[in-house]
Each structure stands twice: as structure tokens, then as C-alpha cells.
Write an enzyme that holds these catalytic residues in place. Structure first.
Site, PDB file in Angstrom:
ATOM      1  N   PHE A 196      14.513  71.412 -23.390  1.00  0.00           N
ATOM      2  CA  PHE A 196      14.929  72.795 -23.186  1.00  0.00           C
ATOM      3  C   PHE A 196      15.938  73.538 -24.421  1.00  0.00           C
ATOM      4  CE2 PHE A 196      18.814  72.614 -20.796  1.00  0.00           C
ATOM      5  CZ  PHE A 196      20.351  73.473 -21.576  1.00  0.00           C
ATOM      6  N   LYS A 242       4.852  66.672 -25.267  1.00  0.00           N
ATOM      7  CA  LYS A 242       5.556  67.005 -24.045  1.00  0.00           C
ATOM      8  C   LYS A 242       6.443  67.880 -23.870  1.00  0.00           C
ATOM      9  CE  LYS A 242       7.038  67.135 -20.938  1.00  0.00           C
ATOM     10  NZ  LYS A 242       8.053  68.325 -19.975  1.00  0.00           N
ATOM     11  N   GLU A 258       9.270  72.191 -19.901  1.00  0.00           N
ATOM     12  CA  GLU A 258       8.774  73.566 -19.021  1.00  0.00           C
ATOM     13  C   GLU A 258       9.404  74.382 -19.003  1.00  0.00           C
ATOM     14  OE1 GLU A 258      10.164  70.395 -18.333  1.00  0.00           O
ATOM     15  OE2 GLU A 258      10.839  70.830 -16.163  1.00  0.00           O
ATOM     16  N   SER A 288      18.131  64.762 -21.520  1.00  0.00           N
ATOM     17  CA  SER A 288      19.506  63.698 -20.439  1.00  0.00           C
ATOM     18  C   SER A 288      19.278  62.268 -20.770  1.00  0.00           C
ATOM     19  CB  SER A 288      19.261  63.883 -19.282  1.00  0.00           C
ATOM     20  OG  SER A 288      18.696  63.800 -19.126  1.00  0.00           O
ATOM     21  N   CYS A 317      23.722  69.060 -28.306  1.00  0.00           N
ATOM     22  CA  CYS A 317      24.180  67.527 -27.661  1.00  0.00           C
ATOM     23  C   CYS A 317      24.755  67.537 -28.783  1.00  0.00           C
ATOM     24  CB  CYS A 317      23.067  66.717 -28.373  1.00  0.00           C
ATOM     25  SG  CYS A 317      22.053  66.940 -29.769  1.00  0.00           S
ATOM     26  N   GLU A 371      28.476  65.228 -18.189  1.00  0.00           N
ATOM     27  CA  GLU A 371      28.116  65.602 -19.421  1.00  0.00           C
ATOM     28  C   GLU A 371      27.896  67.292 -19.014  1.00  0.00           C
ATOM     29  OE1 GLU A 371      24.041  66.186 -21.128  1.00  0.00           O
ATOM     30  OE2 GLU A 371      24.867  66.531 -23.287  1.00  0.00           O
TER      31      GLU A 371
END
Ligand code: NAD
Length: 511
Positions: free
Chosen positions: A164, A188, A191, A241, A296, A396
Site C-alpha cells: 500500500f 495485483k 487493495e 511485509s 520501507c 517493524e
């Protein structure tokens, strides 16, 4: 807003904007009956809904990509380059609209969203050089009358599964090289903020990418699992992740696919006693709280060595009240909300845990006026005296929380970096070139910054971490991206009778 942006953000005839798949060069409404909410994080309200693909819908996208592959891989390098240039130019011209979509669904402020598009554009620019990148080697006369040469060919259908936090840039990390190399592609996207991917699909079509070369299927684990098992998908790029990255890598490779799966991170910024405290504090604050820490490569831990700790913590603390948290629609906002309420609450829970474990919460983001309002806001947090056993350090956090660890020596600092399960990025701040060089030599991380807090490589190098930050052998984008999306073929050739010439008086040009 233009037609495309309106459709991507407002959807079709439904009350909530509906975000559909992009298969075979057109929008295709989902038929699975399953959908997910897409929020405006600044207001906390659901703004749109996104179709979730069934296995059959993924199959339809794969079929379109399989059918498009033979013609696309046979399209000349000149033509593919021309199309890549057109994509690059369209993304450049439409960057503000893409950024607006990112702000509306992810929550990041416009300057940050524009920065994301700019870094994605670099990957498109790199892919415009594809003729040069695909050059192989040639050895003449390896034996009497025999030559050997190497070529690189596309794999077929490649898939990208994205997180995301960079809904435009990470897809560009992947599809730019994938399609330039002659593959067809299925994206993909996350969402949580899927509109940018459809917007880009329409730009690709406008640029002349043939139908079926680039497809988007939205969804959750159902779509991902079908991608992982579909026999016609040859390669999978994943960013997300660590737990999911590991799952993608293990399942994809078991099913015979080439996989690169980038995972989570815990990036340490080591500050030596000789560092410029003001510059280190500026860098730590920018790198920890930019994009609300949902990067990240965000700095999540400052490792203060020796007596730099007190002045450094004070310098960071003093900068925090000046950070303006608010919606992207307000030009004064420097940091937006988090992506969802659940994520905001999870991030906030780590502040609680660190406090309970005995750390010193210097600044608590939960005290911000917008925390607890409808939008998914959390102010910035600074937590000092964190130790390696604390849960907030072991996991994290992925939010606007900066932790400080105090150590006595350089060796202890490097030990912390190297003992951590993650190895995405790390940085050292010092005036000592020898110390910096030693750090570069021994830090167990894929990307190292020297007085640079977020060392994201430019597009002509490759991006990737070590340890639990990457599963697979090849890093993403740049030269390793080209390697990932192609395979080598070595040809050994003998031509006893070269009889294929013809007369052509036309000006020599590419065909
Ligand atoms: P995520 O792992 O939850 O989701 C990533 C993708 O996987 C999404 O498309 C999602 O739909 C899919 N997914 C989620 N759960 C799944 C499941 N159980 N089975 C199959 N697919 C599933 O990650 P996120 O929350 O979207 O993104 C944040 C994470 O991404 C952070 O950990 C961050 O560090 C990481 N990240 C890493 C890099 C990098 O380069 N290493 C870059 C950006 C983000």
C-alpha cells in the site's frame, strides 16, 4: 481532473466509486461478488470500493497476457523503446493527477506523492534504454569458423504484487523493466489504494501498449494464491511485509516460478560522536516521519554512539513541534494520516508497549489534537532508551515513531545493525571517512547511506535488502531487474555459406 482520473477515482454507476480490473486493454467489472473498502484516510470515510478477483478472473487476465506475449516479444526493440518513451512522457505530464490519487487513498501529502511519482519515472526512463540493456556478448572464432554469442529473452507472463505504501512507484519498479524486456504483465496492487494502478493502465494503453500486455487484477489472498499457482505465470515480483514475502517466495518457487520477494525493514541510523548534530537531527526527523513513517526505507531507529546521545535526542525533540500534521488538501501539511484506522491503532499500540517496557517516551503522537478524530491521524513520536528486547524494537512499526538506542561504541552500534532480523537499509552519520568506510564494509544490509538517511538507489542501480528484507537472489529494478525478467541463451553458430545479402539503397534505419 481528466476523464481517466475521474473514472479511476469516481468509478462507474455505483454510489461509492468502484474500482474494477483492467484485463485485455479495458476495464472489466468484477463478477466474484467480493469487494473491499477504500478509505480516504484524511476523513476516515470509505470513499470507494474495489473489486476482489476470483481465481477465474485471475485466469482471464493470465489468458489475455499469454495471448499478447508472442506478438509483444516479437515487437522490435525500436518500437518497444518508442512506446516506453511515450509511457514515460504521459506519466510525466499526468504526474499531478497520479499524485492526487495517491493522496486521496494513501493519505500522503502532495509533495510526498509527487516525489513518489518522480522516483517511479526514473524507472521508466531507465527502461527507455532497453536496447542497450539487452545487449549480449559475442565471441568470434571460438573454433574454426564458429562464433558464440549470448542473448537475453523475456520469460513470458510476469506478475507483480505490491504494497500500500507506494501505489505508483513500486508497480513502476516492476512493470517498466518487465514489459520493456518483452514480457507481458499482471499487476495485483494493494487493495487499500488501487486507483493509481488503473490510471497507469489507461496511460499505458494511450501510449500504445497492446491489449493484454499490461493487466491489473485487484484483490486479496484469493487472487494472490491463484497467481502463485498459475502454470502460465513464469515470474513473480513481490513487495510487502516479511511474513507474506516469505510465503510468496516459498510457494512461488515450489511452483517452479522465478521469485523476488522484498519484505519489511527496521532501518538503523548510526550517529557517531563526531557527527554534525544539527544535520543528523534534520536527517533523522525527515527520514523517520516523512510519509508518516510508512516507507520501507524510513529510519526507525537512531543508534546514538557515546556522548552524542543527549544533544542528538534534544535536537530531534526540538524539531518535532514544528511538523505540521494534517490532510493532503491543506498546503501547510507536511505529514498526512496513516493508511487505515487498524494500522494507526497498531502503530499507536507500540508506543504503549515501549512505555510499559520501560523506554522513555519523549514525544507521544497520541497527544496530537488530530489523534482520535475521524481521519487516521497520529502525531510524531520519539522514544528514547529503547533496548533490543523490547517488542517495539523487535517488530517493524511502519509509522511515525522514531526510537533511539544508546550504545557506548561503534562496534556495539554495528552489532545492533547486524543482529537485527532485517537488512534493508542502514546509514551512518560521521565526519570520519575511515569509520564510514569500515561501516560500508561490515554492515549487513543491502543499501547503505553515508550521511544519507534514506539511501534508495537511483534507477540504474538495483534496490533490495538482505536477511528478512528480501527472499530471492536478484534485487529489484535497474540491471538486476533486467536480469530478473529475462533469461540467457547462448548460441554457438557456424555459417559456411553467407548468401543472404540484398541491394537496398534506402537510408539505413531501424525496423
Ligand atoms: P502486505 O504484506 O500486507 O501486502 C502486500 C501485498 O500482499 C498486497 O498486495 C496484499 O494484498 C498482499 N497480501 C496481504 N496479505 C496476504 C496474504 N495473506 N496472502 C497473500 N497475499 C497477501 O504489506 P503492506 O501492508 O501493503 O505494505 C507494508 C509492508 O511492505 C511493510 O512491511 C514494508 O516494509 C513493506 N515494504 C517493503 C519494501 C521493500 O522494498 N523491501 C518496499 C515497500 C514496502
Amino acid at each position: 481532473m481528466t476523464d481517466i482520473a475521474e473514472r479511476a477515482s469516481a468509478g462507474t454507476s455505483h454510489e461509492l466509486g468502484r474500482i474494477s480490473h483492467w484485463i485485455g486493454g479495458r476495464l472489466v467489472e468484477g463478477t466474484s461478488g467480493r469487494r473491499g473498502p477504500v478509505y480516504d484516510p484524511a476523513t476516515g470515510r470509505q470513499a470507494k470500493e474495489v473489486d476482489f478477483a476470483s481465481a477465474d478472473e485471475v485466469d482471464a487476465a493470465v489468458k489475455a497476457a499469454v495471448e499478447a506475449f508472442p506478438a509483444w516479444r516479437a515487437t522490435s526493440l525500436s518500437k518497444r523503446t518508442e512506446i516506453m518513451f511515450r509511457i514515460r512522457n504521459l506519466v510525466d505530464i499526468r504526474r499531478k493527477e497520479i499524485a492526487a490519487l495517491l493522496t486521496s487513498e494513501h493519505g500522503k501529502v502532495p509533495s510526498d506523492a509527487l516525489g513518489e511519482v518522480a522516483r517511479g519515472l526514473e524507472n521508466l526512463e531507465f527502461a527507455c534504454g532497453i536496447p542497450n540493456l539487452l545487449k549480449g556478448g559475442y565471441s568470434e572464432q571460438v573454433s574454426g569458423g564458429i562464433d558464440v554469442y549470448q542473448i537475453r529473452q523475456p520469460l513470458g507472463v510476469a506478475a507483480g504484487i505490491t504494497p500500500f505504501n507506494f501505489p505508483a512507484m513500486v508497480p513502476m519498479w516492476m512493470f517498466a523493466n518487465a514489459i520493456a524486456c518483452g514480457n507481458t504483465f499482471i499487476l495485483k496492487p494493494s487493495e487499500k489504494d488501487p486507483s493509481a494502478s488503473i490510471f497507469m493502465a489507461e496511460l499505458l494503453a494511450e501510449a500504445g501498449v497492446p491489449d493484454g500486455v499490461f493487466n491489473v487484477v485487484h484483490g486479496d489472498k484469493v487472487a494472490v494464491d491463484r497467481i502463485l499457482e498459475h502454470p502460465d505465470i513464469k515470474a513473480i515480483s513481490f513487495v510487502g511485509s516479511t511474513a507474506i514475502a516469505k510465503y510468496i517466495y516459498e510457494t512461488g518457487t515450489r511452483n517452479g516460478k522465478r521469485v523476488q520477494a522484498l519484505g519489511g525493514a527496521k532501518n538503523h541510523m548510526v550517529v557517531l560522536p563526531d557527527a554534525d548534530v544539527g544535520m543528523a537531527a534534520d536527517s533523522a526527523v525527515s527520514a523517520a516521519y516523512g510519509s508518516a513513517g510508512e516507507r520501507c526505507m524510513a529510519v526507525s531507529v537512531v543508534v546514538a554512539v557515546g556522548d552524542v546521545a543527549d544533544p542528538l535526542v534534544e535536537a530531534i525533540r526540538a524539531r518535532l513541534p514544528k511538523i505540521t500534521v494534517g490532510p493532503g488538501s491543506d498546503a501547510a501539511s507536511e505529514m498526512g494520516p496513516l493508511v487505515t484506522r487498524e494500522h494507526r491503532d497498531k502503530v499507536a499500540s507500540y508506543i504503549e508497549k515501549a512505555d510499559a517496557a520501560g523506554a522513555d517516551v519523549v514525544t507521544d503522537g497520541r497527544e496530537h489534537a488530530l489523534y482520535g478524530e475521524d481521519g487516521f491521524y497520529l502525531g510524531v513520536s520519539l522514544i528514547d532508551k529503547v533496548t533490543p528486547d523490547m517488542e517495539s524494537y523487535r517488530n517493524e512499526i511502519f509509522g511515525p515513531v522514531l526510537e533511539v538506542m544508546r550504545v557506548a561504541t561503534y562496534d556495539e552500534a554495528v552489532g545492533l545493525v547486524n543482529d537485527n532480523q532485517y537488512g534493508n537499509g542502514t546509514a551512518i552519520f560521521t565526519r570520519d571517512g575511515g569509520a564510514a568506510r569500515q561501516f560500508q564494509f561490515e554492515a549487513q544490509a543491502g543499501m547503505v547511506g553515508i550521511n544519507v538517511p534514506i539511501p534508495v538507489p537511483v534507477a540504474y542501480y538495483s534496490f533490495g535488502g538482505w536477511k528478512d528484507s528480501l527472499f530471492g537472489d536478484l534485487h529489484m529494478y535497474g540491471p538486476e531487474g533486467v536480469q530478473f525478467y529475462t533469461r540467457g541463451k547462448v548460441v554457438t553458430a557456424r555459417w559456411p555459406d553467407p548468401g543472404t545479402s540484398q541491394v537496398d539503397l534506402g537510408f539505413p534505419r531501424t525496423r
